[in-house]
Design a protein around this motif. Structure first.
Motif, PDB file in Angstrom:
ATOM      1  N   ASP A 187     -76.746   4.175  41.298  1.00  0.00           N
ATOM      2  CA  ASP A 187     -76.415   4.292  39.539  1.00  0.00           C
ATOM      3  C   ASP A 187     -76.509   6.058  39.023  1.00  0.00           C
ATOM      4  OD1 ASP A 187     -76.005   1.575  39.421  1.00  0.00           O
ATOM      5  OD2 ASP A 187     -77.735   1.510  38.043  1.00  0.00           O
ATOM      6  N   TYR A 188     -75.577   6.459  37.652  1.00  0.00           N
ATOM      7  CA  TYR A 188     -75.996   7.442  36.583  1.00  0.00           C
ATOM      8  C   TYR A 188     -76.132   7.435  35.220  1.00  0.00           C
ATOM      9  CZ  TYR A 188     -75.610  12.125  35.164  1.00  0.00           C
ATOM     10  OH  TYR A 188     -76.170  13.779  34.601  1.00  0.00           O
ATOM     11  N   GLN A 189     -77.429   7.535  34.758  1.00  0.00           N
ATOM     12  CA  GLN A 189     -77.765   7.486  33.429  1.00  0.00           C
ATOM     13  C   GLN A 189     -77.270   8.396  32.181  1.00  0.00           C
ATOM     14  OE1 GLN A 189     -79.042   4.687  32.456  1.00  0.00           O
ATOM     15  NE2 GLN A 189     -78.129   5.003  30.291  1.00  0.00           N
ATOM     16  N   PHE A 190     -75.640   8.510  31.718  1.00  0.00           N
ATOM     17  CA  PHE A 190     -75.366   8.966  30.458  1.00  0.00           C
ATOM     18  C   PHE A 190     -76.433   9.151  29.551  1.00  0.00           C
ATOM     19  CE2 PHE A 190     -71.932   9.159  33.490  1.00  0.00           C
ATOM     20  CZ  PHE A 190     -71.622  10.486  33.209  1.00  0.00           C
ATOM     21  N   ASP A 191     -76.680   9.937  27.995  1.00  0.00           N
ATOM     22  CA  ASP A 191     -76.669   9.739  27.127  1.00  0.00           C
ATOM     23  C   ASP A 191     -75.436   9.648  26.030  1.00  0.00           C
ATOM     24  OD1 ASP A 191     -75.211  11.917  27.640  1.00  0.00           O
ATOM     25  OD2 ASP A 191     -76.449  13.470  25.692  1.00  0.00           O
ATOM     26  N   LEU A 192     -74.424   8.781  26.250  1.00  0.00           N
ATOM     27  CA  LEU A 192     -73.653   8.718  25.700  1.00  0.00           C
ATOM     28  C   LEU A 192     -72.812   7.237  26.272  1.00  0.00           C
ATOM     29  CD1 LEU A 192     -72.351  11.434  23.763  1.00  0.00           C
ATOM     30  CD2 LEU A 192     -73.633   9.975  22.822  1.00  0.00           C
ATOM     31  N   GLY A 193     -72.476   6.628  25.779  1.00  0.00           N
ATOM     32  CA  GLY A 193     -71.703   4.743  25.990  1.00  0.00           C
ATOM     33  C   GLY A 193     -70.927   5.398  27.427  1.00  0.00           C
ATOM     34  N   VAL A 194     -70.447   4.629  28.637  1.00  0.00           N
ATOM     35  CA  VAL A 194     -69.274   4.972  29.114  1.00  0.00           C
ATOM     36  C   VAL A 194     -68.407   4.460  28.737  1.00  0.00           C
ATOM     37  CG1 VAL A 194     -68.380   5.172  31.274  1.00  0.00           C
ATOM     38  CG2 VAL A 194     -71.024   5.829  31.294  1.00  0.00           C
ATOM     39  N   ARG A 195     -67.122   4.934  29.075  1.00  0.00           N
ATOM     40  CA  ARG A 195     -65.393   4.302  28.007  1.00  0.00           C
ATOM     41  C   ARG A 195     -64.445   4.446  29.606  1.00  0.00           C
ATOM     42  NH1 ARG A 195     -65.445   1.808  23.599  1.00  0.00           N
ATOM     43  NH2 ARG A 195     -67.089   2.144  22.056  1.00  0.00           N
ATOM     44  N   PRO A 196     -63.090   4.960  29.139  1.00  0.00           N
ATOM     45  CA  PRO A 196     -62.511   4.749  30.158  1.00  0.00           C
ATOM     46  C   PRO A 196     -63.214   6.145  31.071  1.00  0.00           C
ATOM     47  CG  PRO A 196     -61.526   4.601  28.444  1.00  0.00           C
ATOM     48  CD  PRO A 196     -62.843   4.551  28.291  1.00  0.00           C
ATOM     49  N   MET A 197     -62.544   5.443  32.328  1.00  0.00           N
ATOM     50  CA  MET A 197     -62.830   6.531  33.128  1.00  0.00           C
ATOM     51  C   MET A 197     -61.534   6.733  34.386  1.00  0.00           C
ATOM     52  SD  MET A 197     -66.151   5.928  35.105  1.00  0.00           S
ATOM     53  CE  MET A 197     -66.126   3.815  34.395  1.00  0.00           C
ATOM     54  N   THR A 198     -61.232   7.856  34.783  1.00  0.00           N
ATOM     55  CA  THR A 198     -60.390   8.413  36.168  1.00  0.00           C
ATOM     56  C   THR A 198     -60.777   9.589  37.330  1.00  0.00           C
ATOM     57  OG1 THR A 198     -58.132   9.181  36.358  1.00  0.00           O
ATOM     58  CG2 THR A 198     -59.343  10.365  35.327  1.00  0.00           C
TER      59      THR A 198
ATOM     60  N   CYS B 145     -68.309   1.157  38.655  1.00  0.00           N
ATOM     61  CA  CYS B 145     -68.721  -0.060  37.033  1.00  0.00           C
ATOM     62  C   CYS B 145     -69.101   1.556  35.735  1.00  0.00           C
ATOM     63  CB  CYS B 145     -68.835  -1.091  37.541  1.00  0.00           C
ATOM     64  SG  CYS B 145     -68.620  -2.455  38.589  1.00  0.00           S
ATOM     65  N   GLY B 146     -68.710   0.887  34.599  1.00  0.00           N
ATOM     66  CA  GLY B 146     -69.152   1.589  33.671  1.00  0.00           C
ATOM     67  C   GLY B 146     -69.821   0.435  32.565  1.00  0.00           C
ATOM     68  N   SER B 147     -70.644   1.224  31.905  1.00  0.00           N
ATOM     69  CA  SER B 147     -71.246   0.555  30.509  1.00  0.00           C
ATOM     70  C   SER B 147     -71.307   1.283  29.108  1.00  0.00           C
ATOM     71  CB  SER B 147     -72.532  -0.140  31.209  1.00  0.00           C
ATOM     72  OG  SER B 147     -73.091  -0.950  29.749  1.00  0.00           O
ATOM     73  N   VAL B 148     -70.806   0.190  28.002  1.00  0.00           N
ATOM     74  CA  VAL B 148     -71.183   1.028  26.922  1.00  0.00           C
ATOM     75  C   VAL B 148     -72.553   1.386  26.484  1.00  0.00           C
ATOM     76  CG1 VAL B 148     -69.942   1.402  24.614  1.00  0.00           C
ATOM     77  CG2 VAL B 148     -68.577   1.109  26.436  1.00  0.00           C
ATOM     78  N   GLN B 149     -72.466  -0.128  26.578  1.00  0.00           N
ATOM     79  CA  GLN B 149     -73.706  -0.379  26.047  1.00  0.00           C
ATOM     80  C   GLN B 149     -74.987  -0.225  26.867  1.00  0.00           C
ATOM     81  OE1 GLN B 149     -75.774  -4.178  27.353  1.00  0.00           O
ATOM     82  NE2 GLN B 149     -76.440  -4.736  25.151  1.00  0.00           N
ATOM     83  N   LYS B 150     -75.690   0.776  27.583  1.00  0.00           N
ATOM     84  CA  LYS B 150     -76.522   1.137  28.728  1.00  0.00           C
ATOM     85  C   LYS B 150     -75.874   2.420  29.422  1.00  0.00           C
ATOM     86  CE  LYS B 150     -79.376  -2.728  28.578  1.00  0.00           C
ATOM     87  NZ  LYS B 150     -80.561  -2.668  27.407  1.00  0.00           N
ATOM     88  N   LYS B 151     -74.907   2.924  28.763  1.00  0.00           N
ATOM     89  CA  LYS B 151     -74.256   4.004  29.419  1.00  0.00           C
ATOM     90  C   LYS B 151     -75.104   4.708  30.289  1.00  0.00           C
ATOM     91  CE  LYS B 151     -77.033   5.098  23.969  1.00  0.00           C
ATOM     92  NZ  LYS B 151     -77.855   5.352  24.128  1.00  0.00           N
ATOM     93  N   PHE B 152     -74.308   3.896  31.470  1.00  0.00           N
ATOM     94  CA  PHE B 152     -74.928   3.762  32.798  1.00  0.00           C
ATOM     95  C   PHE B 152     -73.198   4.269  33.734  1.00  0.00           C
ATOM     96  CE2 PHE B 152     -75.766  -0.126  32.866  1.00  0.00           C
ATOM     97  CZ  PHE B 152     -74.317  -0.923  33.796  1.00  0.00           C
ATOM     98  N   VAL B 153     -73.634   4.863  34.555  1.00  0.00           N
ATOM     99  CA  VAL B 153     -71.598   4.953  35.747  1.00  0.00           C
ATOM    100  C   VAL B 153     -72.982   3.875  37.208  1.00  0.00           C
ATOM    101  CG1 VAL B 153     -70.386   5.703  37.325  1.00  0.00           C
ATOM    102  CG2 VAL B 153     -70.172   6.112  35.124  1.00  0.00           C
ATOM    103  N   SER B 154     -72.089   2.692  37.704  1.00  0.00           N
ATOM    104  CA  SER B 154     -72.360   2.100  38.333  1.00  0.00           C
ATOM    105  C   SER B 154     -71.799   2.370  39.792  1.00  0.00           C
ATOM    106  CB  SER B 154     -73.047   0.460  38.436  1.00  0.00           C
ATOM    107  OG  SER B 154     -74.160   0.153  39.804  1.00  0.00           O
ATOM    108  N   VAL B 155     -72.334   2.666  41.332  1.00  0.00           N
ATOM    109  CA  VAL B 155     -71.201   2.544  42.131  1.00  0.00           C
ATOM    110  C   VAL B 155     -71.848   1.510  43.267  1.00  0.00           C
ATOM    111  CG1 VAL B 155     -70.857   4.125  43.935  1.00  0.00           C
ATOM    112  CG2 VAL B 155     -71.125   5.205  42.619  1.00  0.00           C
ATOM    113  N   VAL B 156     -70.209   0.133  43.171  1.00  0.00           N
ATOM    114  CA  VAL B 156     -70.590  -0.187  44.453  1.00  0.00           C
ATOM    115  C   VAL B 156     -70.377  -0.173  45.430  1.00  0.00           C
ATOM    116  CG1 VAL B 156     -70.399  -2.742  44.737  1.00  0.00           C
ATOM    117  CG2 VAL B 156     -71.273  -1.825  42.311  1.00  0.00           C
TER     118      VAL B 156
END
Length: 349
Positions: free
Chosen positions: A178-189, A157-168
């Protein structure tokens, strides 16, 4: 019996125009039109639209049941998961969600996962038999894009607002890291290891024309690649600057990564072995007298199962570009609806 693999409004208004049911051994490219009221279905053999599912306003994500008989669409206008019969294109049910949805993914056992893009953020889970919401997993921010890993063990899962990737964990339906980025998370592959487990997640970031590589085992960012500046002169209104690179996919052969760019009006191809640039394909332009140069406004990508063709949604040109992946040449530009974005491949065997 059919089986599928996926490669990324009002019931009384639903109808099908020029429907041609898919036969055994065929595939279809599905595209949602974010500013329209239809889903277009492309036959990759002819690169023409062969089905239009009408009557769904503000469609977002699109995916399929494991047996290929149902099409799932997240409906932003109604905050529902809309379930359609694949052959007829008719609406089966509108499943109420916990809030406004964005993208969706489907497990091999049929469960449908829906990212909720309103505060406080959540991951909704739909039972495929009853077609009801069975669980809502709270998140620490709005979700935008979600994906099932190749081994079916996790939902990313990715969040633009909170800039994280979450693994469920898909089995326990709990967040494992979770992994915290410095920028919002958009599309992934997602890139898989030879055994099918997850190797890396490639992440496109807000306000960055490029992508990051997130090592799944190490749980850390290992690379950040900025795309080449081609000085195209394509007009970039302020709204597009927050998502300059917004479409990314790992080729089915596991050897290359394809990344779109709105300001460069191109798709770039990288070797997965070393993340070195291998080539680029320019996308269609819009030239109007007295107006700035317009680009395709490239968004999402999907591949045919054999990897011979990649399809890219041109959200600024009401079209989809089909590219031959071996020659890196455009083979067709297919007219579709208003502001096409999310795109996916249905494969029937």
């Amino acid at each position: 019996m059919t089986a599928i693999r996926t490669i990324l409004k009002y019931s009384w208004l639903v109808l099908v125009v020029a429907a041609i049911p898919a036969s055994a051994g065929t595939s279809r490219i599905y595209i949602t039109n974010s500013a329209g009221d239809a889903i277009n279905v492309i036959d990759p053999e002819t690169n023409t639209v062969v089905q239009n599912i009408k009557g769904i306003e503000a469609a977002h994500g699109i995916n399929f049941s494991p047996d290929g008989t149902r099409v799932y669409v997240s409906n932003e206008a109604d905050s529902t998961l809309d379930v359609f019969d694949q052959k007829a294109g008719t609406l089966i049910k509108k499943v109420p969600l916990s809030n406004h949805p964005n993208n969706i993914t489907v497990a091999k056992d049929g469960r449908i996962f829906v990212g909720i893009a309103r505060d406080p953020g959540a991951l909704d889970i739909i039972d495929p038999k009853s077609l009801t919401l069975t669980k809502t997993i709270p998140m620490r921010g709005r979700l935008h894009n979600i994906y099932m890993t190749p081994d079916e063990k996790y939902v990313i899962c990715g969040s633009v607002q909170k800039k994280f990737v979450s693994v469920v964990d898909a089995k326990t339906e709990t967040i494992v890291w979770d992994y915290q980025f410095d920028l919002g998370v958009r599309p992934m592959t997602i890139e898989a290891n030879p055994d099918g487990s997850t190797k890396r997640i490639f992440v496109q970031l807000a306000a960055f024309d490029g992508f990051a590589a997130l090592d799944f085992a190490k749980r850390e960012e290992t690379a950040r690649i900025k795309l080449p500046d081609l000085h195209t002169g394509v007009d970039m209104d302020p709204g597009r600057l927050d998502a300059p690179s917004h479409g990314i996919g790992v080729h089915p052969d596991g050897k290359t990564l394809w990344v779109t760019s709105i300001p460069q009006n191109a798709v770039f191809i990288y070797s997965l072995a070393d993340l070195k640039l291998m080539g680029q394909v320019m996308l269609p332009e819009l030239k109007l007298a007295g107006k700035p140069l317009g680009g395709a406004v490239a968004n999402w990508v999907t591949f045919t199962e054999d990897g011979k063709t990649i399809y890219i949604s041109n959200s600024g040109l009401r079209s989809v570009t089909a590219i031959d992946t071996a020659s890196m040449k455009v083979k067709a530009v297919i007219p579709v609806g208003e502001v096409p974005k999310r795109i996916n491949t249905l494969v029937m065997n």
